[in-house]
Design an enzyme around this catalytic site. Structure first.
Site, PDB file in Angstrom:
ATOM      1  N   ASP A  24     -88.659 -24.831  -7.490  1.00 39.95           N
ATOM      2  CA  ASP A  24     -87.533 -25.616  -6.983  1.00 39.95           C
ATOM      3  C   ASP A  24     -86.639 -25.979  -8.170  1.00 39.95           C
ATOM      4  OD1 ASP A  24     -85.792 -27.536  -5.972  1.00 39.95           O
ATOM      5  OD2 ASP A  24     -87.286 -28.403  -4.629  1.00 39.95           O
ATOM      6  N   GLU A 119     -92.453 -37.843  -9.557  1.00 38.39           N
ATOM      7  CA  GLU A 119     -91.793 -37.115  -8.481  1.00 38.39           C
ATOM      8  C   GLU A 119     -92.610 -37.424  -7.231  1.00 38.39           C
ATOM      9  OE1 GLU A 119     -91.417 -35.300  -5.661  1.00 38.39           O
ATOM     10  OE2 GLU A 119     -91.753 -33.272  -6.459  1.00 38.39           O
ATOM     11  N   GLU A 128     -95.647 -39.095   3.176  1.00 42.53           N
ATOM     12  CA  GLU A 128     -96.769 -39.122   2.230  1.00 42.53           C
ATOM     13  C   GLU A 128     -96.938 -40.483   1.568  1.00 42.53           C
ATOM     14  OE1 GLU A 128     -96.210 -35.925  -0.530  1.00 42.53           O
ATOM     15  OE2 GLU A 128     -97.119 -34.461   0.813  1.00 42.53           O
ATOM     16  N   HIS A 269     -87.085 -27.622  -1.924  1.00 42.47           N
ATOM     17  CA  HIS A 269     -88.258 -27.420  -1.065  1.00 42.47           C
ATOM     18  C   HIS A 269     -88.377 -28.512   0.001  1.00 42.47           C
ATOM     19  CE1 HIS A 269     -90.152 -30.408  -3.745  1.00 42.47           C
ATOM     20  NE2 HIS A 269     -91.065 -30.549  -2.802  1.00 42.47           N
TER      21      HIS A 269
END
Length: 352
Positions: A24, A119, A128, A269
């Protein structure tokens, strides 16, 4: 909750996931540019990388002159990360620690770190819930006045067309497949779609749904996001779903770095998150109002997951509040806008 965590960390031992992230380019270059353009703050600093994965962000920090980088990775990928760090000759600067951030402890000689990098973003930013771990690290390990990379995040929303779920099924090798498309959308209605859409498929201008300042946002503020809004179509087209995307911003004095997942930018992504409607609402003309309520709420049984509820509202209902002024084509909004403009002109005349 512990089972949820174990499954989450184990999933990051799959190298296919990291291949996707490492390929990415917008993601990697945004972090690299943000770190390298802030070399002065990274030089001789103590840095904590939360959820360091392969260690690429830790290596960027070391290249920028960090004195010490603690790369905390809960999965077994930490072993591979150590090899990558050594391959790049930074084993004297970067210490890979294989544990959860909740269990991490700084050496006794170091009280706090100067910078936290991570990240942590998931689909529609929140999926998440890794941000909770970053905020915990901020509270425990970041010195007062320390920096977060990134330090701000914005969630955007827009109604959109979804030709891949609606229009493309009108003709499949000369055969109509609209009944199949209807069942397909019903099957996909249990969870959002992750796909790349064209900027031309957005029906309204970018609208901010949520703004997060990572310097002071709390974990409890991530439990619920409720957005009740009337948006105005700036492009005509079939209203077939809602599109959600995000930007993250990095600290900067002069050189602003933004990692954007907007449809107009180079694809990442993360792509965009789509909530498809079960059927076309109707063909919307320019200036038509789109009223809706969107709730994104943390799942009480799986804290890394969110439940998303979208309700399309009647824009002419008395319970729906239009912005003031509103640019939509409803008569009441046209009259209200004209009245407000008249008052403004009158005030300008009296103050002249």
């Amino acid at each position: 909750m512990e089972v949820d965590n174990d499954e989450y960390f184990k999933s990051y031992e799959d190298l296919d996931i990291h291949e996707l992230m490492l390929k990415d380019k917008p993601r990697n270059e945004a972090y690299r540019n943000a770190i390298m353009s802030n070399k002065k703050v990274f030089e001789n600093s103590y840095v904590l990388d939360v959820g360091s994965g392969t260690g690429i962000l830790s290596i960027f920090a070391a290249q920028a002159g960090a004195k010490k980088v603690f790369a905390v990775e809960a999965s077994k990928l930490a072993d591979l990360s150590r090899e990558i760090v050594k391959e790049n000759n930074f084993e004297d600067v970067i210490e890979v620690v294989n544990c959860k951030i909740e269990d991490f402890k700084l050496p006794e000689t170091i009280d706090k770190v100067d910078i936290i990098i991570s990240e942590w973003m998931g689909f529609y930013l929140l999926h998440e819930s890794m941000l909770d771990s970053v905020l915990l690290a901020r509270e425990r390990f970041l010195r007062p006045g320390g920096l977060m990379f990134p330090d701000k995040a914005i969630i955007y929303i827009s109604p959109c067309k979804l030709p891949s779920l609606f229009d493309d099924w009108e003709n499949v090798s000369g055969i109509k497949m609209t009944k199949f498309a209807k069942q397909l959308r019903a099957q996909k209605s249990s969870k959002p779609e992750i796909q790349t859409i064209k900027n031309d498929d957005l029906l309204s201008e970018d609208t901010v749904m949520a703004f997060l300042d990572l310097n002071d946002v709390s974990s409890s503020e991530l439990d619920l996001f409720e957005f009740n809004e009337v948006l105005v179509a700036k492009n005509s087209g079939n209203f077939q779903g809602m599109c959600i995307w995000f930007d993250v911003l990095f600290p900067s004095n002069d050189h602003e770095v933004i990692l954007s997942t907007h449809p107009k930018d180079e694809p990442t992504h993360w792509k965009q998150t789509i909530i498809p409607l079960p059927s076309n609402i109707e063909f919307l003309e320019e200036s038509y109002p789109i009223a809706f309520k969107l709730i994104i709420q943390r799942n009480p049984e799986h804290f890394r997951r969110y439940n998303i509820l979208l309700e399309i509202l009647d824009p002419e209902s008395e319970d729906v509040q239009h912005p003031l002024p509103c640019d939509c084509n409803l008569t009441k909004c046209i009259l209200t806008k004209a009245h407000l403009a008249s008052l403004a002109n009158q005030n300008n005349f009296e103050n002249a």
